[in-house]
Design a protein around this motif. Sequence first.
Motif, PDB file in Angstrom:
ATOM      1  N   ASP A  37       0.827  -1.205   0.000  1.00 32.10           N
ATOM      2  CA  ASP A  37       0.000   0.000   0.000  1.00 32.10           C
ATOM      3  C   ASP A  37       0.865   1.260   0.000  1.00 32.10           C
ATOM      4  O   ASP A  37       0.540   2.264  -0.644  1.00 32.10           O
ATOM      5  CB  ASP A  37      -0.922   0.032   1.222  1.00 32.10           C
ATOM      6  N   LEU A  38       1.963   1.210   0.752  1.00 30.77           N
ATOM      7  CA  LEU A  38       2.821   2.383   0.921  1.00 30.77           C
ATOM      8  C   LEU A  38       3.753   2.636  -0.257  1.00 30.77           C
ATOM      9  O   LEU A  38       4.340   3.715  -0.366  1.00 30.77           O
ATOM     10  CB  LEU A  38       3.670   2.232   2.183  1.00 30.77           C
ATOM     11  N   ALA A  39       3.895   1.660  -1.134  1.00 27.14           N
ATOM     12  CA  ALA A  39       4.878   1.760  -2.206  1.00 27.14           C
ATOM     13  C   ALA A  39       4.728   3.021  -3.066  1.00 27.14           C
ATOM     14  O   ALA A  39       5.726   3.682  -3.366  1.00 27.14           O
ATOM     15  CB  ALA A  39       4.836   0.508  -3.080  1.00 27.14           C
ATOM     16  N   PRO A  40       3.504   3.416  -3.493  1.00 29.19           N
ATOM     17  CA  PRO A  40       3.405   4.638  -4.302  1.00 29.19           C
ATOM     18  C   PRO A  40       3.871   5.884  -3.556  1.00 29.19           C
ATOM     19  O   PRO A  40       4.553   6.740  -4.130  1.00 29.19           O
ATOM     20  CB  PRO A  40       1.909   4.719  -4.638  1.00 29.19           C
ATOM     21  N   LEU A  41       3.533   5.985  -2.270  1.00 33.57           N
ATOM     22  CA  LEU A  41       3.980   7.123  -1.474  1.00 33.57           C
ATOM     23  C   LEU A  41       5.490   7.077  -1.284  1.00 33.57           C
ATOM     24  O   LEU A  41       6.175   8.105  -1.402  1.00 33.57           O
ATOM     25  CB  LEU A  41       3.274   7.125  -0.121  1.00 33.57           C
ATOM     26  N   ALA A  42       6.016   5.885  -0.996  1.00 28.72           N
ATOM     27  CA  ALA A  42       7.455   5.745  -0.803  1.00 28.72           C
ATOM     28  C   ALA A  42       8.221   6.145  -2.060  1.00 28.72           C
ATOM     29  O   ALA A  42       9.238   6.834  -1.990  1.00 28.72           O
ATOM     30  CB  ALA A  42       7.790   4.308  -0.416  1.00 28.72           C
ATOM     31  N   ALA A  43       7.735   5.712  -3.217  1.00 28.27           N
ATOM     32  CA  ALA A  43       8.399   6.048  -4.469  1.00 28.27           C
ATOM     33  C   ALA A  43       8.368   7.552  -4.725  1.00 28.27           C
ATOM     34  O   ALA A  43       9.338   8.139  -5.219  1.00 28.27           O
ATOM     35  CB  ALA A  43       7.735   5.296  -5.625  1.00 28.27           C
ATOM     36  N   LEU A  44       7.260   8.186  -4.382  1.00 27.53           N
ATOM     37  CA  LEU A  44       7.143   9.632  -4.569  1.00 27.53           C
ATOM     38  C   LEU A  44       8.102  10.373  -3.644  1.00 27.53           C
ATOM     39  O   LEU A  44       8.772  11.333  -4.056  1.00 27.53           O
ATOM     40  CB  LEU A  44       5.708  10.064  -4.311  1.00 27.53           C
ATOM     41  N   LEU A  45       8.203   9.923  -2.403  1.00 26.40           N
ATOM     42  CA  LEU A  45       9.099  10.586  -1.455  1.00 26.40           C
ATOM     43  C   LEU A  45      10.560  10.435  -1.847  1.00 26.40           C
ATOM     44  O   LEU A  45      11.390  11.284  -1.522  1.00 26.40           O
ATOM     45  CB  LEU A  45       8.871  10.031  -0.046  1.00 26.40           C
ATOM     46  N   GLU A  46      10.871   9.349  -2.547  1.00 25.34           N
ATOM     47  CA  GLU A  46      12.246   9.157  -3.020  1.00 25.34           C
ATOM     48  C   GLU A  46      12.696  10.285  -3.936  1.00 25.34           C
ATOM     49  O   GLU A  46      13.886  10.547  -4.070  1.00 25.34           O
ATOM     50  CB  GLU A  46      12.375   7.829  -3.762  1.00 25.34           C
TER      51      GLU A  46
END
Length: 265
Positions: A37-46
């Motif tokens: 679930d967190l992957a899209p947010l994590a990728a954006l924060l990268e």
Amino acid sequence: TSVPGLRSVMATAVQLELIAVTNALAEKDASAITEEDLAPLAALLEQLSSLEDLVGRAMCLQLEATQLSAITYYGVHEDDASTIGVFVLPPGSSIPLHDHPNMAVVSRLLEGSMALASYDWVEASANVARYCGTEEVTAPCTHHLNPLENNIHEFTAGPQGCVVLDVIFPPYDDELGRTCTYYSRSDASQHEDHGAGEAPGRGEVASVERTADERGTLKSAALVGAGGGQLEGTKKRRRDSALGGRTALVPIQPEDFAVERAETE
């Protein structure tokens, strides 16, 4: 208090995308959110490695020109689903130990360094928590907490200060029982951990047994780049004999602690 004189700047494209991704996550139970679930947010924060990446050059220059001497908060977005904002901490300043009841938070250290201490509730109704350790973190780096893991934390800025982006979902709301409570440690009550307790009360939080390496990390795109390598930021856990021990956390009204808001006109 507030820092006046900042002219309003149109939301950047990354801010709009961040809001959309976060509000989609906010539709889920905070305690049930998975790494997938967190992957899209994590990728954006990268994609964010500085304050300018988030707020744009114009607003970044305005914030720098104010020569902030106190902890300052710049609000990016706030609604019933989420709160997104940036804390700018001067060197050596701290945000005291506090909780996030029934909430999830993904924090991105954009600039500088900080010491991050975290606790899990063991018996929330008795204010008993387990110490998860303190990490020395350098930017850029991402940290995650949820109702079960690392829910109580504090951070202290390093010698150059730091800039932290907080993505919170759902947001604090006193009427819905999501009230921010500050704590002090009762060192006299600290003792060895002899097993998991129960945590009724604050959202029926249950204790979670985890190894030190599993605490406070996102084993997904947040800590691993597209090429599979670590981000340029670092996390180093302090050696600490108290790791895993229990302590009572006493609710307090912290003295000499205030956050100024950088308001736009």
